[in-house]
Design a protein around this motif. Structure first.
Motif, short mmCIF file in Angstrom:
data_model
loop_
_atom_site.label_atom_id
_atom_site.label_comp_id
_atom_site.label_asym_id
_atom_site.label_seq_id
_atom_site.Cartn_x
_atom_site.Cartn_y
_atom_site.Cartn_z
N UNK A 90 5.70 3.45 -11.09
CA UNK A 90 5.57 2.44 -10.05
C UNK A 90 6.28 1.14 -10.40
N UNK A 110 8.22 1.74 -5.74
CA UNK A 110 8.13 0.35 -5.29
C UNK A 110 8.71 0.17 -3.89
N UNK A 129 6.38 1.53 -1.37
CA UNK A 129 5.25 0.63 -1.13
C UNK A 129 5.68 -0.56 -0.27
N UNK A 130 6.87 -1.05 -0.55
CA UNK A 130 7.37 -2.14 0.28
C UNK A 130 7.53 -1.66 1.71
N UNK A 174 5.73 0.69 3.13
CA UNK A 174 4.39 0.81 3.71
C UNK A 174 3.83 -0.56 4.06
N UNK A 175 4.26 -1.58 3.33
CA UNK A 175 3.77 -2.94 3.58
C UNK A 175 4.67 -3.72 4.53
N UNK A 203 7.68 -4.65 4.10
CA UNK A 203 8.34 -5.72 3.38
C UNK A 203 9.82 -5.44 3.15
N UNK A 217 -3.04 7.94 -0.88
CA UNK A 217 -3.68 7.22 -1.97
C UNK A 217 -4.22 5.88 -1.48
N UNK A 266 -8.06 4.63 -1.45
CA UNK A 266 -8.44 3.34 -2.03
C UNK A 266 -9.16 2.49 -1.00
N UNK A 269 -6.09 -7.47 9.54
CA UNK A 269 -4.63 -7.56 9.42
C UNK A 269 -3.98 -6.20 9.27
N UNK A 270 -4.60 -5.36 8.46
CA UNK A 270 -3.90 -4.15 8.02
C UNK A 270 -4.20 -2.89 8.80
N UNK A 329 -1.88 -1.92 11.58
CA UNK A 329 -0.53 -1.73 11.05
C UNK A 329 -0.43 -0.37 10.34
N UNK A 355 -5.20 -11.79 -0.88
CA UNK A 355 -5.40 -10.36 -0.64
C UNK A 355 -5.37 -9.58 -1.95
N UNK A 356 -4.44 -9.95 -2.84
CA UNK A 356 -4.35 -9.26 -4.12
C UNK A 356 -5.64 -9.44 -4.91
N UNK A 388 -8.34 -7.45 -3.30
CA UNK A 388 -8.19 -6.02 -3.57
C UNK A 388 -8.60 -5.67 -5.00
#
Lengths: 164, 248
Positions: free
Chosen positions: B6, B30, B33-34, B36-37, B39, B68, B72, B96-97, B100, B145-146, B149
């Motif tokens: 990752x 990475x 993930x970006x 999925x976000x 970004x 995953x 989570x 927010x999520x 999305x 958020x981080x 989480x």
């Protein structure tokens, strides 16, 4: 990058957290698992857009009125059965389309001596030697799940499976 | 759980595209993930979409990451209900999520279904500019958020550790083999995406712990979808096979 940090946190926590507590019952390797009787109630129905509504025998399954089932307006009960499940032994049931449903108990998660979740593998064979769909689920006792969407007589086949 | 890949620093276009596997590895998680976000920039997004269409390994990795994330979130949400502080935090995150994520899953599903027939289509969602009111790169919000989480994940894992299965958890072990997403039945995905998650209360209902969790699913050559349908109690899990009826 939220997911990246979340996953990184998850990994770190997995490394730090112990995975057992006093009231868990986790068989050690080589130790025979305690036998828990598990059985599966199986409901087989056909969904279609025949305009007939939902069979009264299926009335208790409210899910049939919600997506994704609401893509079809009619559901009729075709068959019901109960199959005992044993670890690593296949319990099968013939399906109306000539296919077969196979269920295998892969494991039982226990807590305080009580089954918390059953781990089972369900294989739907469309017809002998035909396409297979395989799903492994972890189901709480009494919880039902559905496998549906397979074409059958101008509609679809709906399999409902409840473990207890 | 594979966490060693990752941190791959390679977030630009892969230099070695000699094999799909090499490409998928070089991309690293990475970028997925970006993706999925939300970004990724437009150029990177278009590039990744092309690669997703042609590299099954990358598709599987993306689906695995999505599942995953769902696992989570599921654990976090479960524990959030038992913790007032975490509940408040997760409610903000949910708002927010949730929509999305469901939209993204559906977009992927639609593009992946029917043997790639829909692969050339671009989702309207992807082409829309990012919302002016919801920015995935908002640093202040991101830090919050981080942190949230991290706290929630620790709480979730504590509880998770108390129900350790008798065998290796299939929810994690089987993820790389999971093929979950596909084309949903007509109207079903849209209904699931839009109706239950529009307000906070509905979102909360929809995150009830399912009575049945799908650890892995293999549709063979067909496509399919997994639905967690909110309802009374634990809701219902539906594994939907997209059967084209070719064999009949």
């Amino acid at each position: 990058m939220k997911s990246l940090f979340a996953v990184a946190t998850l990994g770190a926590c997995l490394a730090l957290c112990g995975s057992s507590s006093a009231d868990e019952k986790v068989p050690q390797p080589g130790q025979p698992a305690r036998k828990i009787e598990v059985s599966a109630d199986i409901v087989i129905a056909r969904g279609s857009n025949a305009g007939k509504g939902i069979d009264p025998k299926l009335a208790k399954y409210k899910e049939l009125k919600s997506p994704p089932f609401s893509s079809y307006d009619s559901y009729e009960l075709l068959d019901e059965a109960t199959r005992p499940l044993e670890r690593e032994k296949v319990a099968s049931m013939k399906l109306p389309d000539g296919g077969e449903l196979k269920l295998v108990l892969d494991g039982v998660e226990e807590k305080g001596g009580k089954p918390m979740r059953f781990v089972i593998k369900a294989t739907i064979v469309k017809k002998p030697g035909g396409e297979e769909s395989i799903v492994q689920v972890k189901a709480k006792p009494g919880a039902m799940f559905f496998v549906a969407g397979q074409k059958f007589e101008n509609g679809i086949l709906v399999l409902g499976i409840k473990l207890h | 759980m594979k966490t060693n890949e990752r941190g791959s620093p390679n977030v630009t276009a892969p230099s070695d595209t000699s094999s799909p596997a090499a490409t998928a590895r070089s991309l690293g998680d990475e970028r997925l993930m970006m993706f999925l976000d939300d970004e990724l920039g437009a150029e990177e997004l278009a590039e990744l979409e092309l690669e997703l269409e042609s590299i099954p390994e990358l598709q599987r990795k993306l689906v695995s990451l999505e599942v995953l994330g769902a696992v989570l979130r599921h654990n976090v949400e479960r524990d959030a209900r038992a913790d007032g502080l975490a509940d408040a935090v997760m409610a903000a995150i949910d708002a927010e999520d949730a929509v999305k994520i469901h939209e993204k899953v559906s977009v992927i599903a639609a593009e992946r279904g029917e043997g790639g027939q829909a692969q050339q289509q671009r989702s309207p969602r992807r082409e829309q500019p990012r919302s002016a009111t919801v920015s995935a790169n908002d640093n202040a919000k991101g830090g919050f958020v981080i942190a949230a989480l991290a706290v929630a994940a620790a709480v979730a894992l504590f509880a998770w550790g108390r129900t350790v299965p008798t065998e290796r958890s299939p929810a994690v072990a089987a993820l790389p083999e999971t093929r979950v997403l596909g084309e949903a039945p007509a109207g079903a995905a849209a209904a699931l995406m839009t109706s239950p998650l529009k307000d906070q209360e509905q979102a909360k209902n929809s995150t009830m712990e399912p009575g049945v969790e799908v650890a892995s699913v293999e549709f063979g050559s067909r496509a399919g979808s997994v639905f967690y349908v909110p309802g009374e109690g634990t809701g219902t899990t539906v594994i939907w096979i997209n059967d084209t009826g070719d064999e009949e």
